[in-house]
Design a protein around this motif. Sequence first.
Motif, PDB file in Angstrom:
ATOM      1  N   VAL A  76       0.411  -0.979   0.006  1.00  0.00           N
ATOM      2  CA  VAL A  76       0.091  -0.453  -0.010  1.00  0.00           C
ATOM      3  C   VAL A  76       1.250   1.116   0.096  1.00  0.00           C
ATOM      4  CG1 VAL A  76      -1.798   1.248   1.679  1.00  0.00           C
ATOM      5  CG2 VAL A  76      -1.665  -1.414   1.008  1.00  0.00           C
ATOM      6  N   ILE A  77       0.229   2.087  -0.905  1.00  0.00           N
ATOM      7  CA  ILE A  77       1.283   3.341  -0.372  1.00  0.00           C
ATOM      8  C   ILE A  77       0.452   4.497   0.565  1.00  0.00           C
ATOM      9  CG2 ILE A  77       1.838   5.170  -1.799  1.00  0.00           C
ATOM     10  CD1 ILE A  77       2.536   3.193  -4.800  1.00  0.00           C
ATOM     11  N   ASP A  78       0.629   5.115   0.885  1.00  0.00           N
ATOM     12  CA  ASP A  78       0.109   6.186   2.370  1.00  0.00           C
ATOM     13  C   ASP A  78       0.835   7.138   1.877  1.00  0.00           C
ATOM     14  OD1 ASP A  78      -2.261   4.676   3.055  1.00  0.00           O
ATOM     15  OD2 ASP A  78      -1.283   3.804   4.649  1.00  0.00           O
ATOM     16  N   ALA A  79       0.392   8.351   1.999  1.00  0.00           N
ATOM     17  CA  ALA A  79       1.057   9.475   1.602  1.00  0.00           C
ATOM     18  C   ALA A  79       2.596   9.433   1.536  1.00  0.00           C
ATOM     19  CB  ALA A  79       0.863  10.358   3.086  1.00  0.00           C
ATOM     20  N   GLY A  80       2.410   8.809   0.196  1.00  0.00           N
ATOM     21  CA  GLY A  80       3.709   9.260  -0.594  1.00  0.00           C
ATOM     22  C   GLY A  80       4.662   8.028   0.256  1.00  0.00           C
ATOM     23  N   ARG A  81       4.735   7.458   1.118  1.00  0.00           N
ATOM     24  CA  ARG A  81       5.116   6.035   1.737  1.00  0.00           C
ATOM     25  C   ARG A  81       4.845   4.857   1.353  1.00  0.00           C
ATOM     26  NH1 ARG A  81       8.520   7.891   6.462  1.00  0.00           N
ATOM     27  NH2 ARG A  81       9.103   6.073   6.031  1.00  0.00           N
ATOM     28  N   SER A  82       5.528   3.860   1.228  1.00  0.00           N
ATOM     29  CA  SER A  82       4.898   2.547   0.448  1.00  0.00           C
ATOM     30  C   SER A  82       4.865   1.882   2.664  1.00  0.00           C
ATOM     31  CB  SER A  82       5.691   1.496  -0.022  1.00  0.00           C
ATOM     32  OG  SER A  82       7.099   1.084  -0.200  1.00  0.00           O
ATOM     33  N   ARG A  83       3.976   0.694   2.209  1.00  0.00           N
ATOM     34  CA  ARG A  83       4.190  -0.150   3.065  1.00  0.00           C
ATOM     35  C   ARG A  83       3.669  -1.265   3.120  1.00  0.00           C
ATOM     36  NH1 ARG A  83      -1.142  -1.111   5.343  1.00  0.00           N
ATOM     37  NH2 ARG A  83      -2.635   0.443   4.479  1.00  0.00           N
ATOM     38  N   TRP A  84       4.003  -2.931   3.634  1.00  0.00           N
ATOM     39  CA  TRP A  84       3.576  -4.103   3.447  1.00  0.00           C
ATOM     40  C   TRP A  84       1.594  -4.411   3.896  1.00  0.00           C
ATOM     41  CZ3 TRP A  84       6.148  -6.127  -0.466  1.00  0.00           C
ATOM     42  CH2 TRP A  84       7.264  -5.928  -0.305  1.00  0.00           C
ATOM     43  N   LEU A  85       0.850  -4.430   3.820  1.00  0.00           N
ATOM     44  CA  LEU A  85       0.061  -5.503   3.737  1.00  0.00           C
ATOM     45  C   LEU A  85       0.223  -5.821   5.468  1.00  0.00           C
ATOM     46  CD1 LEU A  85      -1.775  -6.750   0.445  1.00  0.00           C
ATOM     47  CD2 LEU A  85      -1.991  -4.785   1.036  1.00  0.00           C
ATOM     48  N   THR A  86      -1.059  -5.337   6.180  1.00  0.00           N
ATOM     49  CA  THR A  86      -1.775  -6.220   6.395  1.00  0.00           C
ATOM     50  C   THR A  86      -2.645  -7.326   7.124  1.00  0.00           C
ATOM     51  OG1 THR A  86      -4.122  -5.167   7.508  1.00  0.00           O
ATOM     52  CG2 THR A  86      -1.713  -3.943   8.702  1.00  0.00           C
ATOM     53  N   HIS A  87      -1.820  -8.627   7.503  1.00  0.00           N
ATOM     54  CA  HIS A  87      -2.883  -9.988   7.751  1.00  0.00           C
ATOM     55  C   HIS A  87      -4.424  -9.376   7.819  1.00  0.00           C
ATOM     56  CE1 HIS A  87       0.576 -12.164  10.190  1.00  0.00           C
ATOM     57  NE2 HIS A  87       0.954 -11.920   8.916  1.00  0.00           N
ATOM     58  N   ARG A  88      -5.042  -8.688   7.958  1.00  0.00           N
ATOM     59  CA  ARG A  88      -6.123  -8.602   7.745  1.00  0.00           C
ATOM     60  C   ARG A  88      -6.434  -7.703   6.779  1.00  0.00           C
ATOM     61  NH1 ARG A  88     -10.285  -7.544  11.564  1.00  0.00           N
ATOM     62  NH2 ARG A  88     -12.557  -6.053  10.717  1.00  0.00           N
ATOM     63  N   GLU A  89      -5.165  -7.253   6.192  1.00  0.00           N
ATOM     64  CA  GLU A  89      -6.337  -6.506   4.731  1.00  0.00           C
ATOM     65  C   GLU A  89      -6.075  -7.675   3.872  1.00  0.00           C
ATOM     66  OE1 GLU A  89      -4.564  -1.816   4.778  1.00  0.00           O
ATOM     67  OE2 GLU A  89      -2.606  -3.439   4.609  1.00  0.00           O
ATOM     68  N   ILE A  90      -5.321  -8.400   3.763  1.00  0.00           N
ATOM     69  CA  ILE A  90      -4.955  -9.192   3.300  1.00  0.00           C
ATOM     70  C   ILE A  90      -5.785 -10.757   3.390  1.00  0.00           C
ATOM     71  CG2 ILE A  90      -2.658 -11.938   2.951  1.00  0.00           C
ATOM     72  CD1 ILE A  90      -0.764 -10.322   3.800  1.00  0.00           C
ATOM     73  N   SER A  91      -6.086 -11.220   4.287  1.00  0.00           N
ATOM     74  CA  SER A  91      -7.051 -11.830   4.510  1.00  0.00           C
ATOM     75  C   SER A  91      -8.242 -11.305   3.459  1.00  0.00           C
ATOM     76  CB  SER A  91      -6.997 -12.210   6.072  1.00  0.00           C
ATOM     77  OG  SER A  91      -6.196 -11.987   6.910  1.00  0.00           O
ATOM     78  N   GLN A  92      -8.584 -10.282   3.879  1.00  0.00           N
ATOM     79  CA  GLN A  92      -9.658  -8.997   2.600  1.00  0.00           C
ATOM     80  C   GLN A  92      -9.687  -9.688   1.812  1.00  0.00           C
ATOM     81  OE1 GLN A  92      -9.587  -5.423   4.707  1.00  0.00           O
ATOM     82  NE2 GLN A  92     -11.855  -5.815   6.375  1.00  0.00           N
ATOM     83  N   GLY A  93      -8.397  -9.513   0.843  1.00  0.00           N
ATOM     84  CA  GLY A  93      -8.278  -9.628  -0.547  1.00  0.00           C
ATOM     85  C   GLY A  93      -8.453 -10.955  -0.492  1.00  0.00           C
ATOM     86  N   VAL A  94      -8.191 -12.385  -0.034  1.00  0.00           N
ATOM     87  CA  VAL A  94      -7.771 -13.518  -0.605  1.00  0.00           C
ATOM     88  C   VAL A  94     -10.184 -13.428  -0.495  1.00  0.00           C
ATOM     89  CG1 VAL A  94      -7.749 -15.607   0.272  1.00  0.00           C
ATOM     90  CG2 VAL A  94      -5.519 -14.162   0.506  1.00  0.00           C
ATOM     91  N   LEU A  95     -10.474 -12.934   0.479  1.00  0.00           N
ATOM     92  CA  LEU A  95     -11.920 -13.583   0.707  1.00  0.00           C
ATOM     93  C   LEU A  95     -12.844 -12.409  -0.973  1.00  0.00           C
ATOM     94  CD1 LEU A  95     -12.783 -12.532   4.137  1.00  0.00           C
ATOM     95  CD2 LEU A  95     -12.991 -15.161   2.934  1.00  0.00           C
TER      96      LEU A  95
END
Length: 117
Positions: A76-95
């Motif tokens: 994810v890119i937030d305010a010009g900085r990138s970060r890895w997805l959280t487990h929650r974001e990954i789980s929601q994306g898999v669903l």
Amino acid sequence: MRDHGPIEPAVCWIHGTAPEAPGVVAQYTGTPERPGRFFHVLGSVAADPSRPDPGRRAALERAGPILYREVIRGFVIDAGRSRWLTHREISQGVLEAIRADRPRSIVGTVTPWPARP
């Protein structure tokens, strides 16, 4: 499989320390008459344009009667900085990938490639 039938759908989010595990799961997914959906959750490196892996899908399809689906974990890119997805974001994306049932889904983004955290 005798007691509960084949796995359907199968979701495999397995670390690289067990490279044979997805093939084993594929053997128990679906039947020749009704292939099972196999969602392979992969790291962002699977989307690296300089490292294609066309053999991954073919190898798993040989292992069992599956309908292969890739789910790529991006970032994810937030305010010009990138970060890895959280487990929650990954789980929601898999669903969501299971609901959409596309051959390839990307959770988050994988572009621009140099922006990976």
